[in-house]
Scaffold this motif. Structure first.
Motif, PDB file in Angstrom:
ATOM      1  N   ASP A 103      -3.922  57.655  42.228  1.00  0.00           N
ATOM      2  CA  ASP A 103      -5.375  57.672  42.008  1.00  0.00           C
ATOM      3  C   ASP A 103      -6.039  58.885  42.656  1.00  0.00           C
ATOM      4  O   ASP A 103      -7.246  58.876  42.910  1.00  0.00           O
ATOM      5  N   ARG A 104      -5.202  59.915  42.960  1.00  0.00           N
ATOM      6  CA  ARG A 104      -5.709  61.178  43.523  1.00  0.00           C
ATOM      7  C   ARG A 104      -6.485  60.970  44.815  1.00  0.00           C
ATOM      8  O   ARG A 104      -7.520  61.604  45.057  1.00  0.00           O
ATOM      9  N   GLY A 105      -5.976  60.062  45.633  1.00  0.00           N
ATOM     10  CA  GLY A 105      -6.531  59.878  46.971  1.00  0.00           C
ATOM     11  C   GLY A 105      -7.747  58.987  47.050  1.00  0.00           C
ATOM     12  O   GLY A 105      -8.298  58.797  48.142  1.00  0.00           O
ATOM     13  N   ARG A 106      -8.185  58.431  45.928  1.00  0.00           N
ATOM     14  CA  ARG A 106      -9.396  57.596  45.938  1.00  0.00           C
ATOM     15  C   ARG A 106      -9.013  56.119  45.874  1.00  0.00           C
ATOM     16  O   ARG A 106      -8.458  55.674  44.851  1.00  0.00           O
ATOM     17  N   PRO A 107      -9.295  55.334  46.931  1.00  0.00           N
ATOM     18  CA  PRO A 107      -9.017  53.891  46.872  1.00  0.00           C
ATOM     19  C   PRO A 107      -9.843  53.230  45.773  1.00  0.00           C
ATOM     20  O   PRO A 107     -10.976  53.626  45.497  1.00  0.00           O
ATOM     21  N   HIS A 108      -9.268  52.224  45.147  1.00  0.00           N
ATOM     22  CA  HIS A 108      -9.930  51.501  44.062  1.00  0.00           C
ATOM     23  C   HIS A 108     -10.324  50.121  44.576  1.00  0.00           C
ATOM     24  O   HIS A 108      -9.478  49.270  44.824  1.00  0.00           O
ATOM     25  N   LEU A 161      -2.238  55.597  46.334  1.00  0.00           N
ATOM     26  CA  LEU A 161      -3.344  56.534  46.536  1.00  0.00           C
ATOM     27  C   LEU A 161      -3.100  57.847  45.802  1.00  0.00           C
ATOM     28  O   LEU A 161      -4.027  58.436  45.223  1.00  0.00           O
TER      29      LEU A 161
END
Length: 470
Positions: free
Chosen positions: A307-312, A304
């Protein structure tokens, strides 16, 4: 079903558990009272939860690392290292491959090592060297197999990890020397000595870390230490000759950042539990699950943060798809092992072996372990299938229960590299290069069985020594 009918492991595991249940219902010799069944179900569920809590975040992290080209950066760095070919191969097999595989598991290290080795050697040689780089399995996926084995036997993870490090200590120099000599170097003795030193450094690192109680990240840290020692020696040599700048030896910042996040997260959770933060534990049967002690949280947090805290969402779906069958297979093997253990089947098998001389039992233990790893294609699945039996057949009165569990852990892990699922993955990563060079599943299997015979000789000698001096 797996070897004869070529059925996938998850089907064979579920079928095995179903056959065991039918035998318990049919034969009065194998009884399983309701309270024992309930405890076994709860314990088995927590063992599977322990695995799932590492497997899902680990595969998700590997998807993130691939998408963010961290693996590609690592490949390019290794290719560009100012080292002779045999030295680079030894560094890959004893340092870089163990580091990547211990962090992510599931053969992800092959995405790094196969392209690198194909750039250093012809495909038939490179793919064999890639197989030899898959021997960190008892500490793969952050020590998952060792943790599951400890849960199955009621042993402390550090005790099983230390005993496994001892039983595997000669295997790592063996496979590293073999991989380096496959390159047909001119100075064979010098190359063998260098490769043995690299493999020995990995063995010593694993032993020291497990004795210190650092089991989960032991493979990652030991691989990093081995890599660092090799690079430092190279830097010293180059600085004396004045031919290279040491800066070229430093790994890419993206790689250091990604691996540092995982190791930092593990250190943070360990510090939190040491400071008295509740571990959020569940207990059932002989098993337990502690959320704060699981490496799953650091793995997920690292993914996370990258990805800067953004789930993919796409990576999450891919992780679920990749983990589904291995997790189902593990569930089936855990159920099969527990049904056989709690119904008395393992006791009957143990009693049948108990009459054999201790030396015969010592030679049988690594053979059973390697068979379980080869059949299941997984160190975790092999342990779930065979660990209760290995603990039971240990010669009584000698205090060898933990050592025989360690032999199982080592043997199953060191046989996975020659299993059919792993060979197919290697060929898939190599793609057209393997087809063009005529490298087949059968040829890699033949090579793997030769190495497996040498590994068995090492583990068998270790087992005989344990029994003789117990």
């Amino acid at each position: 079903m797996i070897t004869g009918l070529r059925q996938p492991a998850h089907r064979a595991a579920v079928a095995g558990a179903a056959v065991a249940a039918v035998l318990i219902w049919w034969l009065p010799d194998f009884a399983l009272p309701g309270d024992v069944l309930a405890a076994a179900a709860g314990g088995g569920g927590l063992l599977v939860l322990n695995a799932a809590a590492v497997m899902l975040p680990g595969v998700y992290l590997s998807q993130v690392l691939t998408r963010r080209e961290v693996h590609r950066s690592l490949q390019e760095w290794v290719r560009g290292l100012p080292l002779p070919g045999p030295a680079k191969i030894a560094l890959v097999v004893a340092g870089i491959a163990p580091t990547v595989e211990a962090l992510t598991g599931f053969g992800v290290s092959l995405l790094v090592t196969v392209p690198v080795l194909l750039a250093l050697a012809p495909p038939p040689t490179a793919l064999r060297q890639a197989m030899l780089g898959m021997n960190i399995m008892p500490w793969g996926t952050l020590g998952l197999a060792t943790l599951i084995g400890a849960g199955l036997t009621g042993t402390q993870a550090s005790a099983l990890g230390t005993a496994t490090a001892v039983s595997s200590s000669l295997v790592f120099p063996l496979v590293t020397v073999w991989a380096a000599l496959l390159a047909r170097p001119r100075r064979r003795f010098r190359t063998a000595a260098m490769a043995a030193g690299a493999g020995g450094a990995l063995s010593l690192g694993l032993l020291a870390l497990n004795r210190a109680g650092v089991v989960q990240p032991a493979g990652v840290v030991a691989g990093l230490l081995t890599t660092t020692v090799g690079l430092v020696l190279c830097a010293v040599r180059r600085s004396r000759s004045g031919t290279e700048r040491p800066g070229r030896l430093l790994p890419p910042r993206t790689v250091v950042h990604a691996y540092g996040l995982v190791l930092g997260g593990i250190a943070l959770t360990r510090a939190a539990t040491t400071a008295g933060v509740p571990r959020l534990e569940l207990h059932a049967g002989n098993a337990s699950f502690a959320l704060l002690s699981s490496p799953g949280l650091p793995l997920l947090a690292a993914a996370l943060l990258l990805d800067r805290g953004r789930p993919h969402a796409q990576d999450a779906r891919a992780a679920l798809a990749r983990v589904g069958r291995p997790l189902l297979a593990l569930t089936g093997f855990v159920a099969l092992g527990l049904l056989m253990a709690d119904s008395g089947m393992i006791g009957e098998l143990g009693a049948a072996v108990a009459g054999a001389p201790p030396l015969v039992t010592a030679l049988a233990a690594p053979a059973l372990g390697m068979l379980s790893g080869f059949i299941t294609g997984s160190n975790v699945g092999g342990n779930a299938l065979m660990m209760p039996l290995q603990e039971r057949i240990a010669p009584g009165g000698m205090g060898l229960d933990t050592w025989f569990a360690a032999l199982q852990n080592s043997a199953a892990g060191h046989a996975v590299f020659t299993s059919l699922p792993m060979i197919m993955l290697i060929l898939a990563v190599a793609g057209d290069r393997a087809k063009t060079a005529g490298v087949s599943e059968h040829s890699l299997l033949r090579f793997g069985l030769k190495v497996a015979a040498a590994v068995y000789a090492v583990l068998g000698a270790t087992a005989v020594a344990l029994v003789s001096f117990a």
